[in-house]
Design an enzyme around this catalytic site. Structure first.
Site, mmCIF file in Angstrom:
data_model
loop_
_atom_site.group_PDB
_atom_site.id
_atom_site.type_symbol
_atom_site.label_atom_id
_atom_site.label_comp_id
_atom_site.label_asym_id
_atom_site.label_seq_id
_atom_site.Cartn_x
_atom_site.Cartn_y
_atom_site.Cartn_z
ATOM 1 C CE LYS A 7 -4.962 -1.871 1.813
ATOM 2 N NZ LYS A 7 -3.941 -2.808 2.180
ATOM 3 C CD GLU A 22 -9.955 4.587 1.646
ATOM 4 O OE1 GLU A 22 -9.816 5.921 1.290
ATOM 5 O OE2 GLU A 22 -8.956 3.879 0.953
ATOM 6 C CB SER A 52 -0.349 -8.193 -0.900
ATOM 7 O OG SER A 52 -1.366 -9.755 -0.409
HETATM 8 C C1 LIG Z 1 -4.865 -3.735 1.470
HETATM 9 C C2 LIG Z 1 -4.742 -4.855 1.094
HETATM 10 C C3 LIG Z 1 -4.578 -5.991 0.275
HETATM 11 C C4 LIG Z 1 -6.206 -5.831 -0.201
HETATM 12 O O1 LIG Z 1 -6.302 -4.781 -1.544
HETATM 13 P P1 LIG Z 1 -6.055 -4.771 -2.580
HETATM 14 O O2 LIG Z 1 -6.151 -3.807 -3.343
HETATM 15 O O3 LIG Z 1 -6.507 -5.417 -3.537
HETATM 16 O O4 LIG Z 1 -4.306 -5.064 -3.076
HETATM 17 C C5 LIG Z 1 -3.901 -7.448 0.185
HETATM 18 N N1 LIG Z 1 -2.948 -7.032 0.587
HETATM 19 C C6 LIG Z 1 -2.954 -6.611 1.386
HETATM 20 C C7 LIG Z 1 -1.770 -7.404 2.237
HETATM 21 C C8 LIG Z 1 -3.349 -5.293 2.279
HETATM 22 O O5 LIG Z 1 -3.457 -4.948 2.791
#
Ligand SMILES: *Cc1c(COP(=O)(O)O)cnc(C)c1O
Length: 401
Positions: free
Chosen positions: A94, A116, A383
């Site tokens: 993010k 948000e 992610s």
């Molecule tokens: C917020 C988040 C997501 C989901 O958000 P996307 O916009 O779909 O990437 C996925 N993995 C992590 C670690 C997150 O913090």
């Protein structure tokens, strides 16, 4: 090429086919136009791009590694590589977008940022970017989420942000988005809204995608160097859709590369028990855009459930909706249970505790592997890291900490 078909998506009105667009109050249109113009200029501005690249390198710690998962590869008889967004500063992807938009806010001469947040991940990333860039930061968060994610609320405050509790609706993410939009309408002269995923009104889906595309650009170069060829499959979890589109987008023209997204299957198929927009949702308009929405027959947006807060959202970025309809990408669902199994699997076999969101991609690896031939190359986007989820996993499994 068929006449009139845009070479690049979104088209000039911010649409990916029938999806996307701008469904917002009239008062926000000038601000969205202003951002669109500033972003178009920033894209061509070498100084802006260098500043962004330098911060990703020196502050975030990019490039993130592409790690070969030896034991997983043995298990599935495929060559499995992990894109390590968990190793970014603040622990997830993010921050890439938060810094990109923070720099854009400076260009727009807006000194105040609003955002948000659901679980607090985007709030922490935004508060971090604002501290770094000297911007004032106000984060809207449902009071129910504030209770569940108290450490992240404290983190944001440590970073100098003000966290504003939202008591309307279900006291969760969609209510926080509504409040942030309301604030923006009132304070649009002084304020930039850093949206946290590849959704909302144009140009956010395009802009967030572009800022996150660093993931796929790095992965493409890294896999070509390591394997001497393109991967067969890219696999990522899909909440709003930013980490997945960031990985996929630089491979868009590589027709041999399959894109697979993992949606939150939650604990059942009934509306309200999951956040699988493509198997349970339908065409609708929600929070500024047209896309797939989990709604009832009256168009009332439904509650959702997922063990991972980051995937727990009733709609999905418009580019994913378009890729799904045109079959450029496929989307599978992963239940809470399989996601937890995925977390254990990656922890035990590779020494990496993934975020519960990312665990949804690991959780469907067996199904994804079965769609490919032996020896296929699969890149899985990790992610984020799982430290934030350890207490939730223990609770779910009845372990007292
Ligand atoms: C917020 C988040 C997501 C989901 O958000 P996307 O916009 O779909 O990437 C996925 N993995 C992590 C670690 C997150 O913090």
């Amino acid at each position: 090429m068929a006449q009139g078909r845009p070479k690049q998506l979104p088209d000039a009105s911010g649409r990916f086919g029938r999806y996307g667009g701008r469904y917002v109050p009239e008062t926000l249109i000038p601000a969205l136009d202003e951002i669109t113009a500033a972003y178009a200029a920033a894209k061509k501005d070498k100084a802006f791009q260098k500043q962004f690249r330098d911060l990703l390198k020196d502050f975030v710690g990019r490039p993130t590694p592409l790690t070969f998962a030896a034991r997983l590869s043995d298990k599935y008889k495929r060559r499995i590589w992990l894109k390590r967004e968990d190793l970014n500063h603040t622990g997830a992807h993010k921050i890439n977008n938060a810094i990109g938009q923070g720099l854009l806010a400076l260009k727009l001469k807006k000194q105040r940022i609003i955002a948000e947040t659901g679980a607090g991940q985007h709030g922490v990333a935004t508060a971090t970017a604002c501290a770094l860039l000297g911007l004032k930061c106000h984060v809207y968060m449902g009071t129910e989420d504030m209770r569940r994610q108290a450490p992240n609320v404290f983190r944001m405050r440590l970073l100098g942000a003000e966290v504003i509790g939202v008591n309307s609706g279900t006291h969760t993410l969609k209510d926080a988005v509504n409040e942030a939009l309301r604030d923006w309408v009132t304070n649009v002269e002084s304020t930039h809204y850093i949206l946290g995923s590849a959704l909302g009104p144009h140009p956010f889906p395009m802009m967030v995608r572009d800022f996150q595309s660093v993931i796929g650009r790095e992965a493409r170069a890294q896999i070509l160097k390591a394997e001497g060829r393109l991967p067969d499959v890219l696999l990522a979890c899909v909440g709003g859709g930013s980490n997945s589109i960031g990985l996929f987008h630089p491979f868009m023209k590589d027709k041999s590369v399959r894109f697979i997204g993992a949606e939150a299957g939650g604990r059942g198929n009934a509306l309200g028990e999951h956040a699988a927009r493509f198997s349970g949702g339908s065409f609708g308009v929600f929070q500024g855009m047209a896309s797939y929405v989990l709604q009832n027959e009256d168009g009332q947006v439904m509650g959702t459930h997922s063990v991972s807060a980051g995937l727990d959202y009733a709609s999905i970025g418009p580019e994913h909706a378009w890729m799904r309809d045109t079959k450029r990408a496929e989307y599978l669902r992963c239940s809470d249970e399989r996601a937890l199994a995925g977390l254990h699997l990656l922890a035990e076999s590779e020494g990496i505790i993934p975020a519960l969101e990312s665990s949804h991609a690991i959780g469907i690896l067996d199904e994804v592997a079965a769609k490919t031939r032996k020896g296929a190359i699969i890149i899985v986007n990790i992610s984020g890291r799982g430290d934030k989820d350890v207490a939730e996993v223990a609770r779910f499994e009845g372990v007292k900490l």
